[in-house]
Scaffold this motif. Structure first.
Motif, short mmCIF file in Angstrom:
data_model
loop_
_atom_site.label_atom_id
_atom_site.label_comp_id
_atom_site.label_asym_id
_atom_site.label_seq_id
_atom_site.Cartn_x
_atom_site.Cartn_y
_atom_site.Cartn_z
N UNK A 3 31.54 34.44 40.92
CA UNK A 3 32.96 34.57 40.53
C UNK A 3 33.87 34.21 41.70
N UNK A 4 35.05 33.70 41.36
CA UNK A 4 36.02 33.27 42.36
C UNK A 4 37.31 34.06 42.20
N UNK A 5 38.24 33.84 43.12
CA UNK A 5 39.55 34.51 43.01
C UNK A 5 40.28 34.07 41.75
N UNK A 35 45.07 48.50 41.08
CA UNK A 35 43.93 49.06 40.34
C UNK A 35 43.38 48.06 39.33
N UNK A 36 44.26 47.26 38.70
CA UNK A 36 43.79 46.24 37.75
C UNK A 36 42.95 45.19 38.47
N UNK A 41 37.56 42.96 40.02
CA UNK A 41 36.58 42.65 41.06
C UNK A 41 35.25 43.34 40.75
N UNK A 42 35.33 44.62 40.35
CA UNK A 42 34.10 45.37 40.07
C UNK A 42 33.39 44.83 38.83
N UNK A 46 32.41 40.47 42.11
CA UNK A 46 32.88 39.55 43.15
C UNK A 46 32.53 40.07 44.54
N UNK A 47 31.95 39.21 45.36
CA UNK A 47 31.66 39.54 46.76
C UNK A 47 32.45 38.57 47.63
N UNK A 48 33.30 39.13 48.46
CA UNK A 48 34.19 38.28 49.24
C UNK A 48 33.45 37.66 50.43
N UNK A 49 33.70 36.39 50.68
CA UNK A 49 33.17 35.71 51.87
C UNK A 49 34.13 35.99 53.02
#
Length: 340
Positions: A3-5, A35-36, A41-42, A46-49
């Motif tokens: 997943x992306x931004x 919160x949205x 993200x959850x 999504x895992x941020x680089x």
């Protein structure tokens, strides 16, 4: 597909700019919107680089290296590798400072560490004496949020972040195996020369050496360790004194520095009579191998150690766990015939 931004923005029903502000903890977003975005993200996993994000922001990592001053050839090589890393600072996004301290001076190390400003330094790499005072100073840095790696010699009693160095117990065991084989079944004494038993690398090498020699080569008896503070003149005199007092010495293991003094203490008449193993490839140890006075050199790649410290400190500053396999420093064994 990861997943992306863009996926987060679509899932949360907000703009890319809002997602960016939430992920980077910037103000200007209502709590309900935060919160949205966090829920999206959850849900998406999504895992941020973090590294890519820091690269995009042009983040610079200010790092401090603390190394002993003086004539020790290995330490001067280590400092040269740090200065080489300083030349790569623009590419690696680092800002590196070097502080040199008198060798074997825990108080000087503590003084430098206690002056580190957490607003100006994100990580510290140091060659340290293993004393309670130095361990406490390292722990104070950790409490301030500054990550600390030890170089060459560890501080196992501290909460340091990482150790960039070889397995020194294994290095000592390796030296014992080499000495035992070079002695080829002869009985006699083995002189062990150390810099300081206040250094964990020297303690570990001595312990590993004794364990293997005692268990696998019972005909060989250890003399020492004789402490010399890695001073070449003291090494020379210590070796001469020990050999005069113990004519049945048939091998020498110098687990520290000061190999120039060892060479000066060994006349050509000792060529082939003594089995000699030392540490670190330097001009002096190359000369000893070439002349047949040293049999083997156990080496660690100080360039790898410096690069490892930089990678670890940058990763920890980003909240990441470094790759253990990449940061493992190997033990090299060099004879006259395979010197690089």
């Amino acid at each position: 597909m990861r997943p992306t931004v863009h996926d987060i923005a679509a899932e949360a029903g907000v703009s890319l700019a809002t997602v960016d502000r939430v992920l980077n903890g910037r103000p200007g977003v209502r709590q309900k919107t935060v919160e949205k975005v966090e829920a999206a993200v959850e849900r998406l996993g999504y895992v941020r680089d973090v590294s890519a994000a820091n690269l995009a922001r042009g983040r610079v990592y200010p790092l401090l290296f603390v190394v002993p001053e003086g004539p020790n050839s290995f330490m001067r090589g280590l400092e040269a590798e740090i200065r080489s890393a300083m030349q790569r600072s623009s590419a690696e996004r680092t800002s590196i400072t070097i502080e040199t301290v008198p060798p074997f001076d825990p108080a000087a190390i503590v003084a430098v560490l206690d002056q580190v400003d957490p607003a100006a330094v994100t990580g510290v790499a140091l060659v340290a004496a293993d004393t309670p005072e130095v361990s406490a100073a390292v722990d104070r840095l950790i409490d301030k949020g500054i990550h600390v790696t030890t170089l060459v010699s560890d501080l196992p009693g501290s909460r340091r972040t990482h150790f960039c160095g070889i397995d020194n117990l294994a290095a000592g065991r390796t030296a014992a195996g080499l000495i035992g084989r070079f002695c080829a079944g002869r009985s006699g004494k083995v002189l062990v020369v150390a810099g300081s038993m206040a250094l964990s690398d020297h303690m570990d090498r001595a312990a590993g050496f004794a364990a293997i020699l005692n268990s696998e080569f019972p005909g060989l008896e250890i003399v020492g360790p004789v402490e010399t503070n890695d001073d070449a003149d003291r090494v020379r005199e210590a070796v001469r004194t020990a050999m005069a007092a113990n004519p049945d010495i048939i091998a020498i293991y110098n687990l520290g520095a000061g190999n120039r003094g060892l060479l000066e203490a060994l006349p050509q008449a000792d060529r082939g009579r003594l089995a000699v193993v030392v540490h670190e490839v330097t001009d002096v140890s190359r000369k000893g191998l070439a002349e047949g006075l040293f049999d083997a050199v156990i080496n660690q790649d100080c360039g790898h150690e410096v690069r490892s410290a930089i990678r670890v400190l940058k990763a920890r500053a980003d909240g990441l766990v470094p790759l253990s396999a990449q940061e493992r420093i190997r033990i090299d064994i060099f004879l006259k015939d395979n010197l690089p």
